[in-house]
Design a protein around this motif. Sequence first.
Motif, PDB file in Angstrom:
ATOM      1  N   HIS A   1      91.179  31.863  37.321  1.00  0.00           N
ATOM      2  CA  HIS A   1      91.934  32.504  38.402  1.00  0.00           C
ATOM      3  C   HIS A   1      93.294  31.868  38.686  1.00  0.00           C
ATOM      4  CE1 HIS A   1      88.230  34.647  39.114  1.00  0.00           C
ATOM      5  NE2 HIS A   1      87.601  33.495  39.209  1.00  0.00           N
ATOM      6  N   GLY A   2      93.711  30.919  37.886  1.00  0.00           N
ATOM      7  CA  GLY A   2      94.975  30.240  38.133  1.00  0.00           C
ATOM      8  C   GLY A   2      94.785  29.083  39.113  1.00  0.00           C
ATOM      9  N   ALA A   3      95.882  28.499  39.525  1.00  0.00           N
ATOM     10  CA  ALA A   3      95.836  27.315  40.397  1.00  0.00           C
ATOM     11  C   ALA A   3      95.559  27.730  41.844  1.00  0.00           C
ATOM     12  CB  ALA A   3      97.133  26.534  40.287  1.00  0.00           C
ATOM     13  N   VAL A   4      94.370  28.275  42.077  1.00  0.00           N
ATOM     14  CA  VAL A   4      93.999  28.770  43.402  1.00  0.00           C
ATOM     15  C   VAL A   4      93.379  27.660  44.240  1.00  0.00           C
ATOM     16  CG1 VAL A   4      93.643  31.132  42.601  1.00  0.00           C
ATOM     17  CG2 VAL A   4      91.725  29.521  42.569  1.00  0.00           C
ATOM     18  N   ALA A   5      93.456  27.827  45.548  1.00  0.00           N
ATOM     19  CA  ALA A   5      92.746  26.932  46.454  1.00  0.00           C
ATOM     20  C   ALA A   5      91.251  27.237  46.351  1.00  0.00           C
ATOM     21  CB  ALA A   5      93.234  27.126  47.884  1.00  0.00           C
ATOM     22  N   ILE A   6      90.431  26.235  46.642  1.00  0.00           N
ATOM     23  CA  ILE A   6      88.975  26.376  46.569  1.00  0.00           C
ATOM     24  C   ILE A   6      88.373  25.935  47.899  1.00  0.00           C
ATOM     25  CG2 ILE A   6      86.862  25.634  45.398  1.00  0.00           C
ATOM     26  CD1 ILE A   6      88.681  24.970  42.944  1.00  0.00           C
ATOM     27  N   ARG A   7      87.513  26.758  48.453  1.00  0.00           N
ATOM     28  CA  ARG A   7      86.834  26.447  49.718  1.00  0.00           C
ATOM     29  C   ARG A   7      85.351  26.179  49.446  1.00  0.00           C
ATOM     30  NH1 ARG A   7      87.869  27.133  55.251  1.00  0.00           N
ATOM     31  NH2 ARG A   7      89.928  27.930  54.665  1.00  0.00           N
ATOM     32  N   ILE A   8      84.807  25.209  50.155  1.00  0.00           N
ATOM     33  CA  ILE A   8      83.383  24.918  50.092  1.00  0.00           C
ATOM     34  C   ILE A   8      82.847  24.763  51.512  1.00  0.00           C
ATOM     35  CG2 ILE A   8      83.471  23.799  47.822  1.00  0.00           C
ATOM     36  CD1 ILE A   8      83.373  21.093  49.271  1.00  0.00           C
ATOM     37  N   GLY A   9      81.566  25.021  51.679  1.00  0.00           N
ATOM     38  CA  GLY A   9      80.852  24.684  52.901  1.00  0.00           C
ATOM     39  C   GLY A   9      80.018  23.462  52.584  1.00  0.00           C
ATOM     40  N   ALA A  10      80.477  22.298  53.018  1.00  0.00           N
ATOM     41  CA  ALA A  10      79.858  21.035  52.615  1.00  0.00           C
ATOM     42  C   ALA A  10      78.923  20.504  53.692  1.00  0.00           C
ATOM     43  CB  ALA A  10      80.940  19.992  52.341  1.00  0.00           C
ATOM     44  N   GLN A  11      77.782  20.005  53.269  1.00  0.00           N
ATOM     45  CA  GLN A  11      76.950  19.285  54.220  1.00  0.00           C
ATOM     46  C   GLN A  11      77.740  18.070  54.686  1.00  0.00           C
ATOM     47  OE1 GLN A  11      72.987  18.529  52.823  1.00  0.00           O
ATOM     48  NE2 GLN A  11      72.617  20.690  52.397  1.00  0.00           N
TER      49      GLN A  11
ATOM     50  N   LEU B   1      76.508  24.137  62.428  1.00  0.00           N
ATOM     51  CA  LEU B   1      75.152  24.064  61.896  1.00  0.00           C
ATOM     52  C   LEU B   1      74.885  25.277  61.028  1.00  0.00           C
ATOM     53  CD1 LEU B   1      73.011  22.840  64.921  1.00  0.00           C
ATOM     54  CD2 LEU B   1      73.768  21.528  62.929  1.00  0.00           C
ATOM     55  N   GLU B   2      74.378  25.026  59.844  1.00  0.00           N
ATOM     56  CA  GLU B   2      73.908  26.092  58.963  1.00  0.00           C
ATOM     57  C   GLU B   2      72.468  25.764  58.619  1.00  0.00           C
ATOM     58  OE1 GLU B   2      74.857  27.716  54.526  1.00  0.00           O
ATOM     59  OE2 GLU B   2      76.569  27.447  55.863  1.00  0.00           O
ATOM     60  N   ASP B   3      71.562  26.611  59.036  1.00  0.00           N
ATOM     61  CA  ASP B   3      70.127  26.378  58.844  1.00  0.00           C
ATOM     62  C   ASP B   3      69.699  25.021  59.399  1.00  0.00           C
ATOM     63  OD1 ASP B   3      69.711  28.885  57.501  1.00  0.00           O
ATOM     64  OD2 ASP B   3      70.693  28.002  55.753  1.00  0.00           O
ATOM     65  N   GLY B   4      70.326  24.631  60.519  1.00  0.00           N
ATOM     66  CA  GLY B   4      69.964  23.391  61.192  1.00  0.00           C
ATOM     67  C   GLY B   4      70.576  22.136  60.598  1.00  0.00           C
ATOM     68  N   ILE B   5      71.440  22.276  59.595  1.00  0.00           N
ATOM     69  CA  ILE B   5      72.054  21.133  58.920  1.00  0.00           C
ATOM     70  C   ILE B   5      73.546  21.125  59.224  1.00  0.00           C
ATOM     71  CG2 ILE B   5      72.545  20.066  56.672  1.00  0.00           C
ATOM     72  CD1 ILE B   5      69.964  21.400  55.645  1.00  0.00           C
ATOM     73  N   PRO B   6      74.108  19.980  59.679  1.00  0.00           N
ATOM     74  CA  PRO B   6      75.549  19.903  59.953  1.00  0.00           C
ATOM     75  C   PRO B   6      76.377  20.128  58.681  1.00  0.00           C
ATOM     76  CG  PRO B   6      74.397  18.035  60.917  1.00  0.00           C
ATOM     77  CD  PRO B   6      73.421  18.737  60.030  1.00  0.00           C
ATOM     78  N   HIS B   7      77.361  21.001  58.791  1.00  0.00           N
ATOM     79  CA  HIS B   7      78.271  21.335  57.696  1.00  0.00           C
ATOM     80  C   HIS B   7      79.711  21.303  58.194  1.00  0.00           C
ATOM     81  CE1 HIS B   7      74.729  22.984  55.677  1.00  0.00           C
ATOM     82  NE2 HIS B   7      75.460  23.246  54.606  1.00  0.00           N
ATOM     83  N   VAL B   8      80.651  21.242  57.279  1.00  0.00           N
ATOM     84  CA  VAL B   8      82.061  21.479  57.534  1.00  0.00           C
ATOM     85  C   VAL B   8      82.610  22.284  56.371  1.00  0.00           C
ATOM     86  CG1 VAL B   8      82.531  19.431  58.955  1.00  0.00           C
ATOM     87  CG2 VAL B   8      82.752  19.278  56.475  1.00  0.00           C
ATOM     88  N   GLU B   9      83.593  23.121  56.654  1.00  0.00           N
ATOM     89  CA  GLU B   9      84.304  23.784  55.563  1.00  0.00           C
ATOM     90  C   GLU B   9      85.378  22.833  55.077  1.00  0.00           C
ATOM     91  OE1 GLU B   9      85.648  27.739  56.349  1.00  0.00           O
ATOM     92  OE2 GLU B   9      83.626  28.423  56.801  1.00  0.00           O
ATOM     93  N   MET B  10      85.581  22.812  53.765  1.00  0.00           N
ATOM     94  CA  MET B  10      86.608  21.967  53.162  1.00  0.00           C
ATOM     95  C   MET B  10      87.387  22.794  52.163  1.00  0.00           C
ATOM     96  SD  MET B  10      84.446  18.409  52.651  1.00  0.00           S
ATOM     97  CE  MET B  10      85.927  17.357  52.560  1.00  0.00           C
ATOM     98  N   VAL B  11      88.669  22.494  52.006  1.00  0.00           N
ATOM     99  CA  VAL B  11      89.540  23.236  51.102  1.00  0.00           C
ATOM    100  C   VAL B  11      90.250  22.254  50.182  1.00  0.00           C
ATOM    101  CG1 VAL B  11      91.539  24.781  50.926  1.00  0.00           C
ATOM    102  CG2 VAL B  11      89.857  25.124  52.738  1.00  0.00           C
ATOM    103  N   ARG B  12      90.366  22.653  48.940  1.00  0.00           N
ATOM    104  CA  ARG B  12      91.146  21.902  47.937  1.00  0.00           C
ATOM    105  C   ARG B  12      92.284  22.804  47.504  1.00  0.00           C
ATOM    106  NH1 ARG B  12      91.618  20.645  42.368  1.00  0.00           N
ATOM    107  NH2 ARG B  12      91.473  18.415  41.941  1.00  0.00           N
ATOM    108  N   SER B  13      93.519  22.405  47.807  1.00  0.00           N
ATOM    109  CA  SER B  13      94.683  23.240  47.489  1.00  0.00           C
ATOM    110  C   SER B  13      95.164  23.000  46.079  1.00  0.00           C
ATOM    111  CB  SER B  13      95.817  22.938  48.456  1.00  0.00           C
ATOM    112  OG  SER B  13      95.401  23.275  49.756  1.00  0.00           O
TER     113      SER B  13
END
Length: 152
Positions: free
Chosen positions: A110-120, A140-152
Amino acid sequence: MTAAIAWRHARYHDLTIDELYRVLALRQEVFVVEQACPYLDADGRDRDATHLWTDDADGARALAYARLFAPGVRYVEACIGRVVTAPSTRRSVLGRALMHEAIPRLHAAHGAVAIRIGAQRYLERFYGELGFVTASPEYLEDGIPHVEMVRS
């Protein structure tokens, strides 16, 4: 793991029944059983992803897995999800190797796109070392703490 890792990469419809079984078994082993989190792993999104994994030497079980989404499918950015390694491989290089394989595959497609993850949340430092930056408050996702993270 010191030998070269044999990565497999396939669209959903190209997975064999045995390959699909192995990756789903790994996801359930960790996300449902190990994390004691009863939820429906078969979330309907597997068809929209490509699947990246490696098996043990016998091809009997998956050892590491992630699903990759093109930009615009889950988020504006590309996405890596369901990142998982077998408990027997923890503290090896496999988790890092999986991400080092997933990121270039998304960029190649997809080229040099940013990537998003939902990380524990407990893995925030690990993903930070791979260039991801926290982009959301904790949730909280399914009772587990998460954060969204992005890599540009």
